[in-house]
Design a protein around this motif. Structure first.
Motif, mmCIF file in Angstrom:
data_model
loop_
_atom_site.group_PDB
_atom_site.id
_atom_site.type_symbol
_atom_site.label_atom_id
_atom_site.label_comp_id
_atom_site.label_asym_id
_atom_site.label_seq_id
_atom_site.Cartn_x
_atom_site.Cartn_y
_atom_site.Cartn_z
ATOM 1 N N ASP A 1 0.859 -1.180 0.000
ATOM 2 C CA ASP A 1 0.000 0.000 0.000
ATOM 3 C C ASP A 1 0.897 1.233 0.000
ATOM 4 O OD1 ASP A 1 -1.790 2.147 0.760
ATOM 5 O OD2 ASP A 1 -3.165 0.608 1.487
ATOM 6 N N SER A 2 0.474 2.283 -0.670
ATOM 7 C CA SER A 2 1.294 3.498 -0.744
ATOM 8 C C SER A 2 1.250 4.338 0.527
ATOM 9 C CB SER A 2 0.845 4.355 -1.934
ATOM 10 O OG SER A 2 -0.501 4.759 -1.749
ATOM 11 N N ASN A 3 0.508 3.885 1.539
ATOM 12 C CA ASN A 3 0.455 4.603 2.816
ATOM 13 C C ASN A 3 0.484 3.578 3.947
ATOM 14 O OD1 ASN A 3 -0.218 5.984 5.156
ATOM 15 N ND2 ASN A 3 -1.620 7.362 4.121
ATOM 16 N N ALA A 4 1.570 3.531 4.684
ATOM 17 C CA ALA A 4 1.736 2.546 5.764
ATOM 18 C C ALA A 4 0.684 2.688 6.852
ATOM 19 C CB ALA A 4 3.133 2.669 6.377
ATOM 20 N N TYR A 5 0.106 3.868 7.019
ATOM 21 C CA TYR A 5 -0.906 4.079 8.059
ATOM 22 C C TYR A 5 -2.221 3.364 7.732
ATOM 23 C CZ TYR A 5 2.143 7.543 10.170
ATOM 24 O OH TYR A 5 3.199 8.167 10.780
ATOM 25 N N ARG A 6 -2.451 3.035 6.465
ATOM 26 C CA ARG A 6 -3.693 2.339 6.097
ATOM 27 C C ARG A 6 -3.709 0.888 6.568
ATOM 28 N NH1 ARG A 6 -4.433 5.916 1.178
ATOM 29 N NH2 ARG A 6 -2.947 4.647 0.034
ATOM 30 N N TYR A 7 -2.591 0.373 7.001
ATOM 31 C CA TYR A 7 -2.525 -0.991 7.558
ATOM 32 C C TYR A 7 -3.062 -1.033 8.987
ATOM 33 C CZ TYR A 7 0.645 -2.542 3.819
ATOM 34 O OH TYR A 7 1.191 -2.878 2.616
ATOM 35 N N ASP A 8 -3.046 0.086 9.672
ATOM 36 C CA ASP A 8 -3.261 0.110 11.117
ATOM 37 C C ASP A 8 -4.625 -0.394 11.571
ATOM 38 O OD1 ASP A 8 -0.697 1.088 11.142
ATOM 39 O OD2 ASP A 8 -1.288 3.158 11.564
ATOM 40 N N LYS A 9 -5.692 0.084 10.975
ATOM 41 C CA LYS A 9 -7.028 -0.333 11.425
ATOM 42 C C LYS A 9 -7.269 -1.827 11.215
ATOM 43 C CE LYS A 9 -9.291 4.078 11.438
ATOM 44 N NZ LYS A 9 -10.343 4.923 10.937
ATOM 45 N N PRO A 10 -6.946 -2.396 10.038
ATOM 46 C CA PRO A 10 -7.131 -3.850 9.895
ATOM 47 C C PRO A 10 -6.184 -4.659 10.794
ATOM 48 C CG PRO A 10 -6.886 -2.811 7.735
ATOM 49 C CD PRO A 10 -6.594 -1.764 8.771
ATOM 50 N N LEU A 11 -5.051 -4.080 11.149
ATOM 51 C CA LEU A 11 -4.079 -4.764 11.998
ATOM 52 C C LEU A 11 -4.526 -4.809 13.467
ATOM 53 C CD1 LEU A 11 -1.316 -6.107 11.818
ATOM 54 C CD2 LEU A 11 -0.270 -3.855 12.051
ATOM 55 N N ALA A 12 -5.280 -3.807 13.912
ATOM 56 C CA ALA A 12 -5.666 -3.690 15.323
ATOM 57 C C ALA A 12 -6.367 -4.937 15.876
ATOM 58 C CB ALA A 12 -6.514 -2.441 15.542
ATOM 59 N N PRO A 13 -7.405 -5.499 15.229
ATOM 60 C CA PRO A 13 -8.045 -6.693 15.801
ATOM 61 C C PRO A 13 -7.114 -7.910 15.829
ATOM 62 C CG PRO A 13 -9.145 -6.043 13.754
ATOM 63 C CD PRO A 13 -8.101 -5.009 14.053
ATOM 64 N N LYS A 14 -6.188 -7.983 14.892
ATOM 65 C CA LYS A 14 -5.222 -9.091 14.873
ATOM 66 C C LYS A 14 -4.258 -8.976 16.051
ATOM 67 C CE LYS A 14 -5.524 -9.233 9.862
ATOM 68 N NZ LYS A 14 -4.857 -8.878 8.610
ATOM 69 N N VAL A 15 -3.811 -7.754 16.320
ATOM 70 C CA VAL A 15 -2.911 -7.521 17.458
ATOM 71 C C VAL A 15 -3.647 -7.834 18.759
ATOM 72 C CG1 VAL A 15 -1.629 -5.761 18.750
ATOM 73 C CG2 VAL A 15 -1.478 -5.837 16.249
ATOM 74 N N ARG A 16 -4.880 -7.372 18.877
ATOM 75 C CA ARG A 16 -5.668 -7.631 20.082
ATOM 76 C C ARG A 16 -5.803 -9.142 20.315
ATOM 77 N NH1 ARG A 16 -9.637 -4.688 22.879
ATOM 78 N NH2 ARG A 16 -9.783 -3.181 21.201
ATOM 79 N N ALA A 17 -6.171 -9.877 19.288
ATOM 80 C CA ALA A 17 -6.361 -11.330 19.416
ATOM 81 C C ALA A 17 -5.056 -12.030 19.788
ATOM 82 C CB ALA A 17 -6.921 -11.904 18.117
ATOM 83 N N ALA A 18 -3.952 -11.624 19.170
ATOM 84 C CA ALA A 18 -2.657 -12.251 19.469
ATOM 85 C C ALA A 18 -2.246 -12.001 20.917
ATOM 86 C CB ALA A 18 -1.590 -11.720 18.511
ATOM 87 N N LEU A 19 -2.463 -10.788 21.399
ATOM 88 C CA LEU A 19 -2.072 -10.465 22.777
ATOM 89 C C LEU A 19 -2.992 -11.144 23.789
ATOM 90 C CD1 LEU A 19 -1.152 -6.684 22.426
ATOM 91 C CD2 LEU A 19 0.373 -8.666 22.382
ATOM 92 N N LEU A 20 -4.277 -11.218 23.485
ATOM 93 C CA LEU A 20 -5.213 -11.887 24.400
ATOM 94 C C LEU A 20 -4.934 -13.389 24.504
ATOM 95 C CD1 LEU A 20 -8.557 -10.040 23.593
ATOM 96 C CD2 LEU A 20 -7.251 -9.960 25.738
ATOM 97 N N ALA A 21 -4.278 -13.946 23.501
ATOM 98 C CA ALA A 21 -3.934 -15.369 23.515
ATOM 99 C C ALA A 21 -2.700 -15.673 24.361
ATOM 100 C CB ALA A 21 -3.716 -15.858 22.082
#
Length: 165
Positions: free
Chosen positions: A80-100
């Motif tokens: 993606d031409s903007n690294a910040y556009r990854y952040d919102k879709p990444l948030a639930p993945k990070v949450r799930a990984a940390l909760l595990a």
């Protein structure tokens, strides 16, 4: 006075303005960066300020955020031409990984994500848990960097800016 209601409104407006000046300039999450709490097991832990900026700080950050977001793509590290556009879709993945991660509920952990960088902030009961949380976040695709701003226990100055009380 002929208009007591008008006087009341004017006094309230003046008091509100003075309260805002006393508290400092208004800060908000201008860029809508993901910021969330994963666990709350150490209630005495200082809450991080999160991605809150004044209007002036926003103005100063706008150019550098555009530049950093695009440089990822130009370097071939992002599709993606903007690294910040990854952040919102990444948030639930990070949450799930940390909760595990076993034991995460014994700490008070917040996450802030900016341009594929995951900031782990808060307090954990031991250094081993901090390392496990860092590894869990780092293992996710699209995470470029993990910044472990976690402190062991709740005493002392946190390694992150705390929220204003």
């Amino acid at each position: 006075m002929k208009h007591p209601a008008l006087l009341s409104v004017l006094l309230l407006a003046a008091q509100t303005g003075m309260a805002q000046e006393t508290a400092g300039p208004l800060k908000q999450n201008w860029f809508d960066d993901p910021f969330f709490q994963v666990s709350a097991g150490l209630p005495a832990c200082a809450m991080p300020e999160g991605p809150l900026y004044t209007a002036e700080e926003r103005r100063l950050q706008t150019h550098s955020r555009l530049e950093r977001g695009t440089s990822c793509w130009l370097a071939g590290k992002c599709t993606d031409s903007n690294a910040y556009r990854y952040d919102k879709p990444l948030a639930p993945k990070v949450r799930a990984a940390l909760l595990a991660v076993p034991g995460v509920n014994k700490g008070s952990v917040w996450v802030m994500i900016q341009r594929r960088w995951v900031y782990l902030q808060g307090c954990v009961p031991n250094a081993a848990l901090a390392k496990k949380l860092e590894r869990a976040a780092r293992a996710l695709p699209d995470v470029e960097t993990v910044v472990p701003d976690l402190m062991v226990g709740t005493r002392g100055k946190p390694p992150y800016p705390p929220a204003a009380n």
